[in-house]
Design a protein around this motif. Structure first.
Motif, PDB file in Angstrom:
ATOM      1  N   PHE A 178     -11.523  51.892  50.760  1.00  0.00           N
ATOM      2  CA  PHE A 178     -12.314  50.766  50.269  1.00  0.00           C
ATOM      3  C   PHE A 178     -13.793  51.129  50.308  1.00  0.00           C
ATOM      4  O   PHE A 178     -14.300  51.607  51.322  1.00  0.00           O
ATOM      5  CB  PHE A 178     -12.051  49.516  51.111  1.00  0.00           C
ATOM      6  CG  PHE A 178     -10.819  48.762  50.706  1.00  0.00           C
ATOM      7  CD1 PHE A 178     -10.914  47.678  49.846  1.00  0.00           C
ATOM      8  CD2 PHE A 178      -9.569  49.147  51.156  1.00  0.00           C
ATOM      9  CE1 PHE A 178      -9.787  46.994  49.448  1.00  0.00           C
ATOM     10  CE2 PHE A 178      -8.431  48.467  50.765  1.00  0.00           C
ATOM     11  CZ  PHE A 178      -8.535  47.383  49.907  1.00  0.00           C
ATOM     12  N   GLU A 179     -14.465  50.855  49.183  1.00  0.00           N
ATOM     13  CA  GLU A 179     -15.875  51.217  49.088  1.00  0.00           C
ATOM     14  C   GLU A 179     -16.755  50.312  49.946  1.00  0.00           C
ATOM     15  O   GLU A 179     -17.783  50.751  50.474  1.00  0.00           O
ATOM     16  CB  GLU A 179     -16.324  51.146  47.627  1.00  0.00           C
ATOM     17  CG  GLU A 179     -15.591  52.119  46.710  1.00  0.00           C
ATOM     18  CD  GLU A 179     -15.854  51.831  45.242  1.00  0.00           C
ATOM     19  OE1 GLU A 179     -16.895  51.219  44.943  1.00  0.00           O
ATOM     20  OE2 GLU A 179     -15.019  52.219  44.403  1.00  0.00           O
ATOM     21  N   HIS A 180     -16.368  49.048  50.057  1.00  0.00           N
ATOM     22  CA  HIS A 180     -17.178  48.072  50.781  1.00  0.00           C
ATOM     23  C   HIS A 180     -16.285  47.198  51.647  1.00  0.00           C
ATOM     24  O   HIS A 180     -15.222  46.751  51.200  1.00  0.00           O
ATOM     25  CB  HIS A 180     -17.985  47.214  49.811  1.00  0.00           C
ATOM     26  CG  HIS A 180     -18.861  48.015  48.891  1.00  0.00           C
ATOM     27  ND1 HIS A 180     -19.947  48.738  49.343  1.00  0.00           N
ATOM     28  CD2 HIS A 180     -18.793  48.233  47.552  1.00  0.00           C
ATOM     29  CE1 HIS A 180     -20.509  49.361  48.315  1.00  0.00           C
ATOM     30  NE2 HIS A 180     -19.827  49.080  47.225  1.00  0.00           N
ATOM     31  N   ALA A 272     -24.096  47.262  48.465  1.00  0.00           N
ATOM     32  CA  ALA A 272     -23.140  46.619  49.366  1.00  0.00           C
ATOM     33  C   ALA A 272     -23.129  45.102  49.221  1.00  0.00           C
ATOM     34  O   ALA A 272     -22.287  44.435  49.824  1.00  0.00           O
ATOM     35  CB  ALA A 272     -23.453  46.997  50.813  1.00  0.00           C
ATOM     36  N   ARG A 273     -24.028  44.550  48.444  1.00  0.00           N
ATOM     37  CA  ARG A 273     -24.046  43.096  48.262  1.00  0.00           C
ATOM     38  C   ARG A 273     -22.814  42.632  47.502  1.00  0.00           C
ATOM     39  O   ARG A 273     -22.288  43.373  46.660  1.00  0.00           O
ATOM     40  CB  ARG A 273     -25.309  42.683  47.496  1.00  0.00           C
ATOM     41  CG  ARG A 273     -26.593  43.000  48.243  1.00  0.00           C
ATOM     42  CD  ARG A 273     -27.821  42.669  47.412  1.00  0.00           C
ATOM     43  NE  ARG A 273     -29.057  42.979  48.136  1.00  0.00           N
ATOM     44  CZ  ARG A 273     -30.276  42.808  47.643  1.00  0.00           C
ATOM     45  NH1 ARG A 273     -30.429  42.323  46.405  1.00  0.00           N
ATOM     46  NH2 ARG A 273     -31.329  43.105  48.372  1.00  0.00           N
ATOM     47  N   CYS A 274     -22.375  41.417  47.796  1.00  0.00           N
ATOM     48  CA  CYS A 274     -21.205  40.881  47.100  1.00  0.00           C
ATOM     49  C   CYS A 274     -21.619  40.420  45.708  1.00  0.00           C
ATOM     50  O   CYS A 274     -22.237  39.368  45.533  1.00  0.00           O
ATOM     51  CB  CYS A 274     -20.601  39.721  47.882  1.00  0.00           C
ATOM     52  SG  CYS A 274     -19.144  39.016  47.070  1.00  0.00           S
ATOM     53  N   ARG A 275     -21.280  41.209  44.711  1.00  0.00           N
ATOM     54  CA  ARG A 275     -21.703  40.908  43.343  1.00  0.00           C
ATOM     55  C   ARG A 275     -21.015  39.661  42.809  1.00  0.00           C
ATOM     56  O   ARG A 275     -21.576  38.947  41.964  1.00  0.00           O
ATOM     57  CB  ARG A 275     -21.419  42.111  42.449  1.00  0.00           C
ATOM     58  CG  ARG A 275     -22.367  43.283  42.700  1.00  0.00           C
ATOM     59  CD  ARG A 275     -21.799  44.625  42.288  1.00  0.00           C
ATOM     60  NE  ARG A 275     -21.192  44.587  40.964  1.00  0.00           N
ATOM     61  CZ  ARG A 275     -20.359  45.521  40.510  1.00  0.00           C
ATOM     62  NH1 ARG A 275     -20.034  46.548  41.293  1.00  0.00           N
ATOM     63  NH2 ARG A 275     -19.865  45.437  39.303  1.00  0.00           N
ATOM     64  N   HIS A 276     -19.811  39.378  43.275  1.00  0.00           N
ATOM     65  CA  HIS A 276     -19.131  38.175  42.803  1.00  0.00           C
ATOM     66  C   HIS A 276     -19.885  36.921  43.247  1.00  0.00           C
ATOM     67  O   HIS A 276     -20.142  36.025  42.433  1.00  0.00           O
ATOM     68  CB  HIS A 276     -17.698  38.129  43.330  1.00  0.00           C
ATOM     69  CG  HIS A 276     -16.914  36.979  42.774  1.00  0.00           C
ATOM     70  ND1 HIS A 276     -16.306  37.012  41.529  1.00  0.00           N
ATOM     71  CD2 HIS A 276     -16.654  35.738  43.269  1.00  0.00           C
ATOM     72  CE1 HIS A 276     -15.716  35.855  41.290  1.00  0.00           C
ATOM     73  NE2 HIS A 276     -15.909  35.064  42.337  1.00  0.00           N
ATOM     74  N   ASN A 277     -20.253  36.864  44.513  1.00  0.00           N
ATOM     75  CA  ASN A 277     -21.011  35.706  44.981  1.00  0.00           C
ATOM     76  C   ASN A 277     -22.372  35.608  44.301  1.00  0.00           C
ATOM     77  O   ASN A 277     -22.887  34.506  44.077  1.00  0.00           O
ATOM     78  CB  ASN A 277     -21.172  35.761  46.496  1.00  0.00           C
ATOM     79  CG  ASN A 277     -19.893  35.395  47.225  1.00  0.00           C
ATOM     80  OD1 ASN A 277     -18.979  34.806  46.643  1.00  0.00           O
ATOM     81  ND2 ASN A 277     -19.800  35.752  48.492  1.00  0.00           N
ATOM     82  N   LEU A 278     -22.962  36.734  43.968  1.00  0.00           N
ATOM     83  CA  LEU A 278     -24.245  36.699  43.259  1.00  0.00           C
ATOM     84  C   LEU A 278     -24.093  36.056  41.879  1.00  0.00           C
ATOM     85  O   LEU A 278     -25.027  35.427  41.379  1.00  0.00           O
ATOM     86  CB  LEU A 278     -24.821  38.112  43.140  1.00  0.00           C
ATOM     87  CG  LEU A 278     -25.450  38.658  44.433  1.00  0.00           C
ATOM     88  CD1 LEU A 278     -25.709  40.155  44.321  1.00  0.00           C
ATOM     89  CD2 LEU A 278     -26.744  37.911  44.759  1.00  0.00           C
ATOM     90  N   ILE A 279     -22.922  36.204  41.262  1.00  0.00           N
ATOM     91  CA  ILE A 279     -22.688  35.503  39.990  1.00  0.00           C
ATOM     92  C   ILE A 279     -22.774  34.002  40.211  1.00  0.00           C
ATOM     93  O   ILE A 279     -23.381  33.268  39.415  1.00  0.00           O
ATOM     94  CB  ILE A 279     -21.330  35.914  39.393  1.00  0.00           C
ATOM     95  CG1 ILE A 279     -21.424  37.324  38.807  1.00  0.00           C
ATOM     96  CG2 ILE A 279     -20.879  34.920  38.303  1.00  0.00           C
ATOM     97  CD1 ILE A 279     -20.117  37.853  38.245  1.00  0.00           C
ATOM     98  N   TYR A 280     -22.198  33.509  41.303  1.00  0.00           N
ATOM     99  CA  TYR A 280     -22.313  32.078  41.615  1.00  0.00           C
ATOM    100  C   TYR A 280     -23.777  31.688  41.821  1.00  0.00           C
ATOM    101  O   TYR A 280     -24.275  30.724  41.241  1.00  0.00           O
ATOM    102  CB  TYR A 280     -21.555  31.749  42.906  1.00  0.00           C
ATOM    103  CG  TYR A 280     -20.064  31.959  42.900  1.00  0.00           C
ATOM    104  CD1 TYR A 280     -19.319  31.959  41.724  1.00  0.00           C
ATOM    105  CD2 TYR A 280     -19.383  32.149  44.097  1.00  0.00           C
ATOM    106  CE1 TYR A 280     -17.949  32.144  41.746  1.00  0.00           C
ATOM    107  CE2 TYR A 280     -18.007  32.329  44.124  1.00  0.00           C
ATOM    108  CZ  TYR A 280     -17.296  32.332  42.942  1.00  0.00           C
ATOM    109  OH  TYR A 280     -15.942  32.506  42.975  1.00  0.00           O
ATOM    110  N   TRP A 281     -24.454  32.442  42.676  1.00  0.00           N
ATOM    111  CA  TRP A 281     -25.812  32.066  43.069  1.00  0.00           C
ATOM    112  C   TRP A 281     -26.816  32.236  41.940  1.00  0.00           C
ATOM    113  O   TRP A 281     -27.838  31.539  41.899  1.00  0.00           O
ATOM    114  CB  TRP A 281     -26.245  32.893  44.281  1.00  0.00           C
ATOM    115  CG  TRP A 281     -25.396  32.653  45.494  1.00  0.00           C
ATOM    116  CD1 TRP A 281     -24.862  31.464  45.906  1.00  0.00           C
ATOM    117  CD2 TRP A 281     -24.986  33.614  46.462  1.00  0.00           C
ATOM    118  NE1 TRP A 281     -24.148  31.633  47.060  1.00  0.00           N
ATOM    119  CE2 TRP A 281     -24.197  32.948  47.424  1.00  0.00           C
ATOM    120  CE3 TRP A 281     -25.193  35.000  46.608  1.00  0.00           C
ATOM    121  CZ2 TRP A 281     -23.630  33.596  48.529  1.00  0.00           C
ATOM    122  CZ3 TRP A 281     -24.630  35.648  47.695  1.00  0.00           C
ATOM    123  CH2 TRP A 281     -23.857  34.950  48.647  1.00  0.00           C
TER     124      TRP A 281
END
Length: 399
Positions: A178-180, A272-281
């Motif tokens: 797993f990368e992250h 390492a940031r969660c890109r999925h949550n960034l779509i929400y935010w």
């Protein structure tokens, strides 16, 4: 959930909503509502054994909604940037079933090169073999619910895993490729001491993960924990204690090279940031698959019926499982942008605010809640003290 307006039988969206899909990213959320047991603090849409819900055939049902989504969006999705399997405990489903859903998403819309694919997991729900199989299926990121390293805190939270299992599972995930890897913490649980929380933070660092989420305990009505507090069996959370825990988390994680990028999230670098949550935010678009899942496309937000049986029945009849939806007004979308983007390290452009909002931002600057250098550059960015008072700052900036 609000009542909203009815969702069309075919799940169709207004042309205005699909005109610019993915301009701020497009993600897919997959809700898997099954849990081995119910934690005392949890009010998520989840179902434990004995509650009349069976996971058999669940992947096929989700794929039925995916087919409906493909018709509703009718080729307007550029590519899928992120996929997030949440719950519940997604890893109670076999890796092959999770992989089959992911394969269906890729076949339907196509995963963008380098797409982030996350699954949540409880530490006891994975093994080295299952992690290796998930990685081969295309999962790149895992988020493990650790919550605490203190045995008595885990007991209060009704967590089933042993204190060291989350750390072991994180290392197993790394070994599987797993990368992250993220570990979740909850702070402010009744009976947790500052030493307990310091031990949890040190355990996280010892695990070598590149992402940590830390949330203050919130007591939700209708949960077993709320009932225990009403009966006087447990004390209610203390805001001052929660603030102290947050400061400890930020200091410890920052010293170890994990910087905050959202009020409750720290990462070892941008990758390492969660890109999925960034779509929400960041106000992007996503389709939520599964019972109770929420979606947002082009200013239209909708939510599915919550019970898995009702969800499956609607899809079996060929219709949308949507329970209700709302078309966000321009003012509502601006309000959400302020609420969400102010929580990010990148901050909120001051130009987003109206005159009263900019005046409030000036007062927040004077009170030490906004970063002066970033303010001079045209952005409202919370200071550490501002993060502790983030909700109050947001309220002041809104009309």
């Amino acid at each position: 959930m609000p009542d909203g307006e009815p969702v069309p039988f075919d799940g169709g969206l207004p042309a205005s909503a699909t005109a610019d899909v993915g301009a701020r990213g497009f993600g897919v959320y997959v809700h898997v509502p099954f849990c081995a047991s119910r934690c005392g603090y949890c009010d998520f849409n989840t179902y434990a054994p004995g509650e009349g819900v069976d996971s058999a055939g669940y992947a096929d049902t989700v794929l039925s909604e995916l087919a409906l989504a493909a018709r509703a969006l009718d080729g307007s999705v550029p590519r899928v940037d992120t996929v997030f399997f949440g719950g519940g405990t997604p890893t109670l489903l076999p890796p092959a079933e999770l992989g089959r859903i992911l394969e269906g998403i890729d076949r339907t819309w196509g995963l963008a090169p380098g797409a982030e694919v996350t699954t949540e997991a409880n530490p006891e729900s994975v093994t080295p073999d299952s992690l290796a199989r998930l990685r081969r299926a295309g999962f790149t990121r895992i988020s493990l619910g650790m919550q605490s390293a203190a045995p008595h805190v885990l007991r209060v939270l009704d967590r089933r895993h042993t204190p060291g299992r989350a750390i072991q599972a994180a290392r197993e995930a790394r070994d599987a490729g797993f990368e992250h890897v993220n570990l979740d913490l909850i702070y402010g649980t009744p009976g947790e001491t500052s030493a307990d929380f310091a031990g949890s933070l040190q355990a996280v660092l010892d695990a070598g993960v590149d992402h940590v989420s830390a949330y203050a305990l919130i007591v939700e009505d209708g949960t077993r924990m709320a009932a225990r507090m009403r009966r006087g069996e447990l004390p209610y959370p203390d805001d001052d204690v929660a603030a102290d825990r947050y400061l400890a988390a930020d200091y410890t994680l920052s010293e170890a090279g994990l910087d905050w990028y959202e009020v409750s999230n720290w990462a070892a670098g941008e990758a390492a940031r969660c890109r999925h949550n960034l779509i929400y935010w960041d106000g992007g678009d996503w389709w939520g698959l599964g019972p109770g899942a929420h979606s947002h496309v082009g200013g239209v937000r909708w939510w599915n019926v919550k019970h898995p049986s009702a969800y499956a029945d609607r899809l079996a009849r060929g219709g949308s499982p949507g329970q209700g939806r709302e078309l966000l007004t321009k003012d509502e979308r601006q309000t959400e942008e302020v609420m969400l983007r102010l929580r990010l390290a990148g901050g909120l452009p001051l130009s987003t605010l109206d005159v009263a909002g900019r005046e409030a931002a000036g007062r927040a600057l004077g009170d030490g809640l906004l970063d002066p250098a970033r303010y001079s550059a045209g952005a409202a960015v919370l200071t550490l003290r501002g993060r502790l008072l983030a909700d109050a700052v947001v309220r002041d900036l809104l009309p």
